[in-house]
Motif scaffolding. Structure first.
Motif, PDB file in Angstrom:
ATOM      1  N   GLU A  90      14.146   8.273   6.395  1.00 25.95           N
ATOM      2  CA  GLU A  90      13.634   7.278   5.463  1.00 25.95           C
ATOM      3  C   GLU A  90      12.264   6.775   5.884  1.00 25.95           C
ATOM      4  O   GLU A  90      11.384   6.550   5.061  1.00 25.95           O
ATOM      5  CB  GLU A  90      14.610   6.104   5.356  1.00 25.95           C
ATOM      6  CG  GLU A  90      15.935   6.483   4.706  1.00 25.95           C
ATOM      7  CD  GLU A  90      16.962   5.376   4.796  1.00 25.95           C
ATOM      8  OE1 GLU A  90      16.607   4.312   5.342  1.00 25.95           O
ATOM      9  OE2 GLU A  90      18.090   5.563   4.323  1.00 25.95           O
ATOM     10  N   SER A  91      12.064   6.599   7.197  1.00 30.61           N
ATOM     11  CA  SER A  91      10.791   6.073   7.670  1.00 30.61           C
ATOM     12  C   SER A  91       9.651   7.053   7.446  1.00 30.61           C
ATOM     13  O   SER A  91       8.487   6.667   7.433  1.00 30.61           O
ATOM     14  CB  SER A  91      10.868   5.739   9.168  1.00 30.61           C
ATOM     15  OG  SER A  91      10.954   6.927   9.941  1.00 30.61           O
ATOM     16  N   SER A  94       6.970   8.165   3.460  1.00 30.02           N
ATOM     17  CA  SER A  94       5.569   8.002   3.104  1.00 30.02           C
ATOM     18  C   SER A  94       4.698   9.151   3.610  1.00 30.02           C
ATOM     19  O   SER A  94       3.524   9.226   3.279  1.00 30.02           O
ATOM     20  CB  SER A  94       5.033   6.679   3.663  1.00 30.02           C
ATOM     21  OG  SER A  94       5.115   6.676   5.079  1.00 30.02           O
ATOM     22  N   LYS A 230       0.257   8.522   8.941  1.00 27.90           N
ATOM     23  CA  LYS A 230       1.441   8.134   8.194  1.00 27.90           C
ATOM     24  C   LYS A 230       1.100   7.658   6.796  1.00 27.90           C
ATOM     25  O   LYS A 230       1.843   7.913   5.848  1.00 27.90           O
ATOM     26  CB  LYS A 230       2.189   7.025   8.943  1.00 27.90           C
ATOM     27  CG  LYS A 230       3.468   6.567   8.249  1.00 27.90           C
ATOM     28  CD  LYS A 230       4.217   5.557   9.087  1.00 27.90           C
ATOM     29  CE  LYS A 230       5.508   5.132   8.397  1.00 27.90           C
ATOM     30  NZ  LYS A 230       6.271   4.154   9.197  1.00 27.90           N
ATOM     31  N   ASN A 231      -0.016   6.971   6.638  1.00 31.70           N
ATOM     32  CA  ASN A 231      -0.338   6.344   5.364  1.00 31.70           C
ATOM     33  C   ASN A 231      -1.612   6.867   4.711  1.00 31.70           C
ATOM     34  O   ASN A 231      -2.025   6.342   3.684  1.00 31.70           O
ATOM     35  CB  ASN A 231      -0.467   4.821   5.543  1.00 31.70           C
ATOM     36  CG  ASN A 231       0.824   4.188   5.994  1.00 31.70           C
ATOM     37  OD1 ASN A 231       1.883   4.498   5.480  1.00 31.70           O
ATOM     38  ND2 ASN A 231       0.750   3.317   6.981  1.00 31.70           N
ATOM     39  N   GLN A 253      -4.779   6.126   0.369  1.00 34.54           N
ATOM     40  CA  GLN A 253      -4.120   5.287   1.371  1.00 34.54           C
ATOM     41  C   GLN A 253      -2.896   4.607   0.774  1.00 34.54           C
ATOM     42  O   GLN A 253      -2.966   3.989  -0.287  1.00 34.54           O
ATOM     43  CB  GLN A 253      -5.084   4.239   1.926  1.00 34.54           C
ATOM     44  CG  GLN A 253      -4.541   3.497   3.140  1.00 34.54           C
ATOM     45  CD  GLN A 253      -5.637   2.764   3.899  1.00 34.54           C
ATOM     46  OE1 GLN A 253      -6.799   2.801   3.527  1.00 34.54           O
ATOM     47  NE2 GLN A 253      -5.259   2.110   4.981  1.00 34.54           N
ATOM     48  N   ASN A 254      -1.777   4.741   1.486  1.00 28.57           N
ATOM     49  CA  ASN A 254      -0.502   4.216   1.021  1.00 28.57           C
ATOM     50  C   ASN A 254      -0.300   2.784   1.510  1.00 28.57           C
ATOM     51  O   ASN A 254      -0.298   2.520   2.706  1.00 28.57           O
ATOM     52  CB  ASN A 254       0.628   5.116   1.533  1.00 28.57           C
ATOM     53  CG  ASN A 254       1.998   4.597   1.146  1.00 28.57           C
ATOM     54  OD1 ASN A 254       2.127   3.788   0.237  1.00 28.57           O
ATOM     55  ND2 ASN A 254       3.027   5.061   1.832  1.00 28.57           N
ATOM     56  N   PHE A 255      -0.113   1.859   0.564  1.00 30.54           N
ATOM     57  CA  PHE A 255       0.219   0.473   0.885  1.00 30.54           C
ATOM     58  C   PHE A 255       1.578   0.127   0.294  1.00 30.54           C
ATOM     59  O   PHE A 255       1.735  -0.852  -0.415  1.00 30.54           O
ATOM     60  CB  PHE A 255      -0.848  -0.486   0.343  1.00 30.54           C
ATOM     61  CG  PHE A 255      -2.150  -0.418   1.074  1.00 30.54           C
ATOM     62  CD1 PHE A 255      -2.337  -1.089   2.269  1.00 30.54           C
ATOM     63  CD2 PHE A 255      -3.190   0.343   0.566  1.00 30.54           C
ATOM     64  CE1 PHE A 255      -3.546  -1.017   2.949  1.00 30.54           C
ATOM     65  CE2 PHE A 255      -4.411   0.416   1.235  1.00 30.54           C
ATOM     66  CZ  PHE A 255      -4.579  -0.266   2.428  1.00 30.54           C
ATOM     67  N   SER A 256       2.558   0.971   0.567  1.00 29.79           N
ATOM     68  CA  SER A 256       3.933   0.779   0.110  1.00 29.79           C
ATOM     69  C   SER A 256       4.019   0.855  -1.408  1.00 29.79           C
ATOM     70  O   SER A 256       4.117   1.928  -1.976  1.00 29.79           O
ATOM     71  CB  SER A 256       4.484  -0.555   0.633  1.00 29.79           C
ATOM     72  OG  SER A 256       5.844  -0.687   0.316  1.00 29.79           O
ATOM     73  N   ALA A 257       3.976  -0.282  -2.097  1.00 31.33           N
ATOM     74  CA  ALA A 257       4.190  -0.303  -3.545  1.00 31.33           C
ATOM     75  C   ALA A 257       2.987   0.214  -4.319  1.00 31.33           C
ATOM     76  O   ALA A 257       3.125   0.692  -5.449  1.00 31.33           O
ATOM     77  CB  ALA A 257       4.533  -1.722  -4.010  1.00 31.33           C
ATOM     78  N   ASN A 259      -0.755   2.541  -3.977  1.00 30.63           N
ATOM     79  CA  ASN A 259      -1.632   3.412  -3.214  1.00 30.63           C
ATOM     80  C   ASN A 259      -3.065   3.268  -3.727  1.00 30.63           C
ATOM     81  O   ASN A 259      -3.296   3.237  -4.935  1.00 30.63           O
ATOM     82  CB  ASN A 259      -1.189   4.870  -3.329  1.00 30.63           C
ATOM     83  CG  ASN A 259       0.232   5.066  -2.835  1.00 30.63           C
ATOM     84  OD1 ASN A 259       0.687   4.349  -1.955  1.00 30.63           O
ATOM     85  ND2 ASN A 259       0.942   6.020  -3.407  1.00 30.63           N
TER      86      ASN A 259
END
Length: 289
Positions: A90-91, A94, A230-231, A253-257, A259
């Motif tokens: 799960e981690s 992303s 990772k992001n 760049q991934n910021f959770s909810a 991008n």
């Protein structure tokens, strides 16, 4: 299109894509040592090279690189500390590269149960939906341009020739400019992607059309994505059509909810060269399809 100009275009595109892969090679290796025990009783020691949703690429101490599916893993230990396989899986969600570039989806398409809303420059809006694992549909629009409202639909079919290694995609963009003088426009194309969902390179070709008439010139595309952390994913999407050339180098760049995408677009035309900043956002959406 002259041979020299075409060669220059190919060189620039390959240079951008090479830069992506070189940057990935420089930092992809995780220096942390792991012990992995699999369900068949084997134990491996080494470093994690690449992390995907369903598997990891593992550099072992004695037999080289191997691919291990999460479903085949009993235990993952990091520096003597046990890590839950499910929590680890799960981690790393992303780590999957975005299924969308700038103006189209990647060679691996949008999967069933996923959707993406995209906005660029506050004016370009598009929603991409995964209808099945191999068929996606996009709906887009822009505000009024010179009294017309451009809207479009983008179906795409992806076929895995070699799972997570070689994908073939065929799609189209079919649009109409609504207004007093209604007109149609579009593009049909195919592309071949080599690599995995997180790191790959794509080569494609297609034909643009206007009012139902195909452009005699061939549209050529060079694209790629490289996961560098990772992001963060680096993306390059490049086009050549007659005397029009578009190059790009974008950071996703991934910021959770949400991008964020930012970088540069470089245009080379008969009217001169132009460089513009690219700023956009991609919002992942879970669907019930």
């Amino acid at each position: 299109m002259s041979i020299n100009h075409c060669s220059h275009t190919l060189g620039v595109a390959l240079l951008l894509l090479s830069a992506l892969f070189l940057s990935n090679d420089a930092i992809a290796q995780d220096s942390t040592r792991y012990q992995i025990q699999t369900r068949d009783g084997n134990t491996y020691y080494g470093h994690i090279v690449q992390k995907e949703i369903e598997y990891i690429l593992f550099q072992t101490d004695n037999i080289g690189q191997i691919t291990i599916k999460f479903d085949d893993i009993n235990v993952i230990r990091r520096m003597g500390k046990e890590v839950s396989t499910e929590r680890y899986r799960e981690s790393n969600a992303s780590y999957r590269a975005p299924e969308v570039y700038l103006f189209r989806s990647s060679g691996f398409g949008v999967k069933k149960g996923e959707a993406y809303y995209r906005n660029a420059w506050l004016i370009l809006n598009e929603l991409n939906i995964g209808v099945t694992d191999h068929f996606s549909l996009g709906l887009g629009m822009m505000p009024f341009v010179e009294g017309s409202l451009p809207v479009w639909i983008t179906p795409k079919l992806t076929l895995p020739l070699l799972k997570d290694k070689v994908n073939f995609g065929i799609g189209s963009l079919n649009g109409v400019a609504l207004g007093e003088s209604q007109s149609s426009f579009g593009l049909v194309y195919g592309d071949l992607s080599v690599g995995g969902p997180s790191t790959h390179i794509s080569l494609g070709a297609g034909k643009a059309y206007d009012e139902g008439e195909l452009n005699p010139e061939l549209l050529i595309t060079f694209s790629g994505a490289v996961k560098i952390s990772k992001n963060i994913t680096l993306i390059s999407e490049n086009y050549t059509l007659q005397d029009f050339y578009l190059y790009s180098l974008i950071c996703h760049q991934n910021f959770s909810a949400v991008n964020i995408q930012y970088g540069l677009l470089m245009f080379d035309t008969d009217f001169g060269n132009l460089t513009l900043p690219w700023i956009g956002l991609v919002v992942p959406i879970k669907t019930r399809f």
